[in-house]
Design an enzyme around this catalytic site. Structure first.
Site, PDB file in Angstrom:
ATOM      1  N   ASP A 237       3.314 -12.252   2.054  1.00  0.00           N
ATOM      2  CA  ASP A 237       3.151 -13.363   2.983  1.00  0.00           C
ATOM      3  C   ASP A 237       1.678 -13.765   3.050  1.00  0.00           C
ATOM      4  O   ASP A 237       0.815 -12.905   3.250  1.00  0.00           O
ATOM      5  CB  ASP A 237       3.628 -12.916   4.373  1.00  0.00           C
ATOM      6  CG  ASP A 237       3.611 -14.010   5.422  1.00  0.00           C
ATOM      7  OD1 ASP A 237       3.132 -15.128   5.131  1.00  0.00           O
ATOM      8  OD2 ASP A 237       4.078 -13.735   6.541  1.00  0.00           O
TER       9      ASP A 237
ATOM     10  N   SER B   2       6.452 -16.341  13.115  1.00  0.00           N
ATOM     11  CA  SER B   2       5.545 -17.299  12.496  1.00  0.00           C
ATOM     12  C   SER B   2       4.833 -18.140  13.558  1.00  0.00           C
ATOM     13  O   SER B   2       4.095 -17.604  14.381  1.00  0.00           O
ATOM     14  CB  SER B   2       6.327 -18.153  11.496  1.00  0.00           C
ATOM     15  OG  SER B   2       5.470 -18.904  10.676  1.00  0.00           O
TER      16      SER B   2
ATOM     17  N   HIS C  78       7.372 -14.158   3.775  1.00  0.00           N
ATOM     18  CA  HIS C  78       7.426 -14.839   5.063  1.00  0.00           C
ATOM     19  C   HIS C  78       8.821 -15.411   5.295  1.00  0.00           C
ATOM     20  O   HIS C  78       9.455 -15.932   4.382  1.00  0.00           O
ATOM     21  CB  HIS C  78       6.400 -15.970   5.079  1.00  0.00           C
ATOM     22  CG  HIS C  78       6.189 -16.569   6.422  1.00  0.00           C
ATOM     23  ND1 HIS C  78       5.318 -16.039   7.336  1.00  0.00           N
ATOM     24  CD2 HIS C  78       6.736 -17.655   7.019  1.00  0.00           C
ATOM     25  CE1 HIS C  78       5.329 -16.774   8.436  1.00  0.00           C
ATOM     26  NE2 HIS C  78       6.187 -17.755   8.265  1.00  0.00           N
TER      27      HIS C  78
END
Length: 315
Positions: free
Chosen positions: A254, A157, A284
């Protein structure tokens, strides 16, 4: 495409608990919640863990060094890892289990970096810390038991964003040499004016939400003028040629899926060896849900194997 059954059960449970959103809690409470939530705890064995600090641009940077369980040599390939959390939350503890698994699966000595967080330290503080840490590990490789010719960077991320940015900076600043980059559902166009299809389709209800991304963006990059800076949005870099080989992972549900895919495509177009893997039923953050989602264990193992192969080929 449908949600993985284990992911759906987890999301349903979270919805039933009526858990507050991060932006409702504020940074400090959100950090505490992340440490107490599904990211907490570690059950993966590890050979050795060392806590230390290294010099940073503003203050000493805490790092955690992981030696794999089966390490037989004093000097190993290295993976400098940057945790996720939107540049606002997350730390060494929230990603401890993932780092253990990556160390064991890749055969790398993993150095996890506790970079400065926003809003106390907005952009470019995280970039400065992560690049400084990577340069330090490379320059002091013998102290870490790392082979500087087999040094990878990686993150999930926000950490994937930082790994991509560090790779670009290392190329433009003529070092350190990066052998491989592991980009796990990376943020590549923070605060983009044009939304992607995945951001629209997965805006709400799939763990990471658009409103959460907007909150992270406001805290990390409050000055909108910075949002065209490739150090913030690596997808906006004009030239990706000469970057290290990459393994890019996305999740089907995501909001960041399409920008991760766009970065993989741009790397490929620039002649950079890249492997792109999408996990269609995942959300995610699923790499940090290894204990709850069987597919996550498979994905972590595959990513670690890719790092192992990447740093081996660099030798």
């Amino acid at each position: 495409m449908s949600l993985d059954v284990h992911v759906k059960a987890l999301l349903d449970q979270m919805k039933a608990m009526a858990m507050p959103k991060m932006w409702e809690l504020g940074p400090q409470a959100a950090r505490a919640a992340m440490k107490m939530g599904i990211f907490r705890g570690s059950d993966a064995p590890i050979g050795r863990i060392e806590e230390r600090t290294i010099p940073g641009p503003a203050h000493a940077i805490p790092v955690r060094v992981y030696t794999p369980t089966d390490a037989k040599a004093q000097t190993l390939p290295g993976l400098v890892f940057f945790h996720g959390g939107g540049f606002v939350i997350g730390d060494l503890d929230t990603h401890d289990d993932l780092c253990r698994c990556l160390a064991n699966g890749s055969g790398c000595r993993v150095v996890s970096i506790d970079y400065r967080l926003a809003p106390e330290h907005p952009f470019p503080a995280a970039v400065e810390d992560c690049f400084a840490a990577t340069r330090y590990v490379a320059a002091h490789a013998s102290e870490f038991g790392v082979d500087p010719t087999r040094l990878a960077v990686g993150g999930d991320s926000a950490g994937g964003n930082l790994a991509a940015v560090v790779s670009q900076l290392a190329r433009s600043e003529h070092g350190p040499a990066i052998a491989f980059q592991l980009l796990i559902y990376p943020v590549t166009q923070l605060g983009a004016s044009q939304e992607t299809r995945s951001m629209r389709e997965n805006a709400k209800g799939y763990f990471l939400e658009k409103e959460g991304m907007d909150w992270f963006t406001r805290l990390y990059a409050p000055d909108a003028a910075h949002r065209s800076d490739p150090r913030l949005s690596p997808l906006l870099a004009t030239d990706l040629a000469g970057l290290p080989p990459a393994y890019v992972i996305t999740a089907g549900f995501d909001p960041l899926r399409d920008e991760g895919k766009a970065y993989a495509d741009k790397l490929d177009a620039a002649g950079v060896p890249v492997t792109y893997v999408n996990y269609p039923g995942m959300v995610h953050g699923f790499f940090s849900m290894r204990g709850l989602i069987p597919k996550a264990r498979e994905a972590v193992a595959a990513a670690a194997a890719a790092v192992r192969e990447g740093v081996t080929e660099a030798a």
